[in-house]
Scaffold this motif. Structure first.
Motif, mmCIF file in Angstrom:
data_model
loop_
_atom_site.group_PDB
_atom_site.id
_atom_site.type_symbol
_atom_site.label_atom_id
_atom_site.label_comp_id
_atom_site.label_asym_id
_atom_site.label_seq_id
_atom_site.Cartn_x
_atom_site.Cartn_y
_atom_site.Cartn_z
ATOM 1 N N ARG A 194 39.222 8.257 -14.192
ATOM 2 C CA ARG A 194 39.837 6.697 -14.462
ATOM 3 C C ARG A 194 39.254 5.985 -15.495
ATOM 4 O O ARG A 194 40.044 5.341 -16.322
ATOM 5 C CB ARG A 194 39.833 6.162 -13.235
ATOM 6 C CG ARG A 194 40.737 6.737 -12.102
ATOM 7 C CD ARG A 194 41.150 5.913 -11.084
ATOM 8 N NE ARG A 194 42.182 6.066 -10.405
ATOM 9 C CZ ARG A 194 42.307 6.286 -9.124
ATOM 10 N NH1 ARG A 194 41.342 6.222 -8.296
ATOM 11 N NH2 ARG A 194 43.454 6.670 -8.398
ATOM 12 N N ARG A 195 37.911 6.046 -15.528
ATOM 13 C CA ARG A 195 37.440 5.348 -16.466
ATOM 14 C C ARG A 195 37.689 5.765 -17.875
ATOM 15 O O ARG A 195 37.945 4.874 -18.820
ATOM 16 C CB ARG A 195 35.869 5.356 -16.479
ATOM 17 C CG ARG A 195 35.002 4.742 -17.396
ATOM 18 C CD ARG A 195 33.272 4.835 -17.213
ATOM 19 N NE ARG A 195 32.671 4.109 -16.109
ATOM 20 C CZ ARG A 195 32.052 4.378 -15.158
ATOM 21 N NH1 ARG A 195 31.561 5.649 -15.260
ATOM 22 N NH2 ARG A 195 31.580 3.577 -14.415
ATOM 23 N N TRP A 239 42.151 20.147 -7.727
ATOM 24 C CA TRP A 239 42.089 19.096 -6.915
ATOM 25 C C TRP A 239 40.711 18.513 -6.512
ATOM 26 O O TRP A 239 40.314 17.347 -6.326
ATOM 27 C CB TRP A 239 43.130 18.894 -5.548
ATOM 28 C CG TRP A 239 44.578 18.653 -6.254
ATOM 29 C CD1 TRP A 239 45.559 19.732 -6.461
ATOM 30 C CD2 TRP A 239 44.953 17.540 -6.641
ATOM 31 N NE1 TRP A 239 46.578 19.267 -7.038
ATOM 32 C CE2 TRP A 239 46.296 17.757 -7.406
ATOM 33 C CE3 TRP A 239 44.506 16.369 -7.199
ATOM 34 C CZ2 TRP A 239 47.004 16.970 -7.661
ATOM 35 C CZ3 TRP A 239 45.221 15.293 -7.729
ATOM 36 C CH2 TRP A 239 46.491 15.752 -8.015
ATOM 37 N N LEU A 240 40.053 19.506 -6.118
ATOM 38 C CA LEU A 240 38.479 19.355 -5.975
ATOM 39 C C LEU A 240 37.835 18.845 -7.208
ATOM 40 O O LEU A 240 36.944 17.607 -7.087
ATOM 41 C CB LEU A 240 37.870 20.349 -5.321
ATOM 42 C CG LEU A 240 37.799 20.598 -3.844
ATOM 43 C CD1 LEU A 240 37.070 22.096 -3.568
ATOM 44 C CD2 LEU A 240 37.242 19.482 -2.975
ATOM 45 N N PRO A 274 44.561 11.884 -16.976
ATOM 46 C CA PRO A 274 45.856 12.218 -15.989
ATOM 47 C C PRO A 274 45.079 12.727 -14.872
ATOM 48 O O PRO A 274 44.482 13.678 -15.055
ATOM 49 C CB PRO A 274 46.688 12.782 -16.618
ATOM 50 C CG PRO A 274 46.165 13.604 -17.574
ATOM 51 C CD PRO A 274 45.135 12.857 -18.173
ATOM 52 N N LEU A 275 45.483 12.385 -13.561
ATOM 53 C CA LEU A 275 44.953 12.984 -12.450
ATOM 54 C C LEU A 275 46.101 14.304 -12.081
ATOM 55 O O LEU A 275 45.330 15.224 -11.651
ATOM 56 C CB LEU A 275 44.702 12.153 -11.345
ATOM 57 C CG LEU A 275 44.147 10.953 -11.323
ATOM 58 C CD1 LEU A 275 44.000 10.137 -10.151
ATOM 59 C CD2 LEU A 275 42.528 10.987 -11.725
ATOM 60 N N GLN A 276 46.989 14.023 -12.271
ATOM 61 C CA GLN A 276 47.900 15.461 -11.892
ATOM 62 C C GLN A 276 47.874 16.409 -13.298
ATOM 63 O O GLN A 276 47.335 15.951 -14.317
ATOM 64 C CB GLN A 276 49.289 14.857 -12.152
ATOM 65 C CG GLN A 276 49.893 13.657 -11.380
ATOM 66 C CD GLN A 276 50.142 14.359 -9.837
ATOM 67 O OE1 GLN A 276 50.364 15.312 -9.768
ATOM 68 N NE2 GLN A 276 50.491 13.310 -8.846
ATOM 69 N N ARG A 278 35.325 14.992 -22.773
ATOM 70 C CA ARG A 278 36.451 15.792 -22.327
ATOM 71 C C ARG A 278 36.897 15.984 -21.235
ATOM 72 O O ARG A 278 35.897 15.942 -20.191
ATOM 73 C CB ARG A 278 36.044 17.336 -23.282
ATOM 74 C CG ARG A 278 37.375 18.232 -23.152
ATOM 75 C CD ARG A 278 36.790 19.603 -23.652
ATOM 76 N NE ARG A 278 38.017 20.598 -23.573
ATOM 77 C CZ ARG A 278 37.776 21.917 -23.640
ATOM 78 N NH1 ARG A 278 36.615 22.441 -24.088
ATOM 79 N NH2 ARG A 278 38.804 22.771 -23.779
ATOM 80 N N ASP A 279 38.149 16.182 -20.938
ATOM 81 C CA ASP A 279 38.276 16.313 -19.340
ATOM 82 C C ASP A 279 37.225 17.148 -18.765
ATOM 83 O O ASP A 279 37.192 18.209 -19.000
ATOM 84 C CB ASP A 279 39.960 17.019 -19.586
ATOM 85 C CG ASP A 279 40.610 16.862 -18.089
ATOM 86 O OD1 ASP A 279 39.924 17.181 -17.076
ATOM 87 O OD2 ASP A 279 41.581 16.377 -18.008
#
Ligand SMILES: [Zn+2]
Length: 286
Positions: A278-279, A267-268, A283-285, A146-147
């Motif tokens: 990424r793997r 962000w941290l 999403p990063l945003q 999970r995220d």
């Protein structure tokens, strides 16, 4: 020689949705799920020793403690018979007989329920490694992810109730480090195996029927529509989170982390777990 027991093994970090997956799989007519069965050694003791301290979270999903539950008493009885057959004793502290003890236990559960397969959501990689080395088990691995920011938020929020000033039990950033290590190691160690299935919790919650059908197909079983209404079935899971004791509920993602994480935490958190995010295609945003 005894036939190997088919085990669907859920590998993942706590708060990644394993209880939901476990309950849906365990509502299939051929699969029995018993939660974090790795903890069973503790409850085994309670059958004979009433000095073991038990808390509310130690209760079986049916509402009573394991030693008071009719289902687990039947399992105990069967397990003793199985162990006798193997000329051993049910002893969960014995590391050398770890697989054999667990085989006796899982076999007893299948006998009591009449089902064909076990869903073991112990989540722990060492237990999985041990099962994989043994010819007593035929394992299908579900690596549940999970995220990272959602998992860390969920841990950090644990025990902290709205309106009450209470220190969090878990540190958000420490959980992120654990997430990074756990998922990287699990992926590197198991993903090349043919019995490995990678699963994002978000995909399961968004389309449970599709995901569960895929898992079942890989195990030569068919999806049963009642499975998604897992609260209709009587479960005897040990451990796992609160959803196991709630009644009717909607399967949906808890998106509160998107709302409540501060920009710095977001962000941290993203930076700390960037490679994994990424793997696993997150999403990063925000
Ligand atoms: Zn029970």
């Amino acid at each position: 020689m005894n036939a190997p027991i088919k085990v669907i093994y859920i590998l993942g970090l706590g708060h990644s949705g394993s209880t939901l997956l476990d309950l849906i799989l365990g509502s299939h007519s051929q699969i029995e799920s018993v939660g974090e069965i790795k903890q069973f050694g503790k409850y085994w003791q309670t059958f004979s020793d009433n000095s073991v301290k038990l808390e509310k979270k130690d209760r079986c999903t049916c509402g009573v403690h394991v030693h008071e539950c009719e289902y687990w008493n039947k399992v105990k009885h069967e397990m003793e018979a199985n162990c006798k057959e193997f000329n051993t004793l049910p002893d969960f502290d014995n590391k050398e007989q770890y697989n054999l003890n667990n085989y006796c236990l899982l076999k007893a559960i299948l006998k009591v329920t009449g089902k064909k397969m076990i869903c073991d959501s112990s989540k722990n990689p060492l237990r999985l490694e041990s099962f994989l080395k043994s010819d007593l088990f035929e394992v299908f691995i579900i690596h549940l992810v999970r995220d990272s920011r959602a998992v860390a938020y969920s841990w950090a929020r644990k025990g902290v109730r709205a309106g009450k000033a209470k220190e969090p039990q878990y540190n958000y950033y420490k959980v992120l480090k654990t997430w990074r290590r756990f998922n990287k190691n699990s992926y590197l160690q198991f993903s090349s195996l043919s019995n490995y299935f990678f699963l994002k919790y978000e995909n399961l919650a968004n389309n449970p029927q599709k995901i569960v059908s895929e898992i079942l197909e890989r195990n030569n079983l068919e999806f049963e529509s009642d499975q998604l209404q897992f609260w209709k079935f009587k479960h005897h899971n040990i451990y796992g989170n609160r959803i196991r004791t709630r009644g009717e509920q909607e399967i949906k993602i808890d998106g509160s982390y998107l709302e409540y994480l501060t920009p710095q935490e977001w962000w941290l958190g993203t930076l700390m777990t960037m490679t994994g995010l990424r793997r696993f295609n997150y999403p990063l945003q925000r």
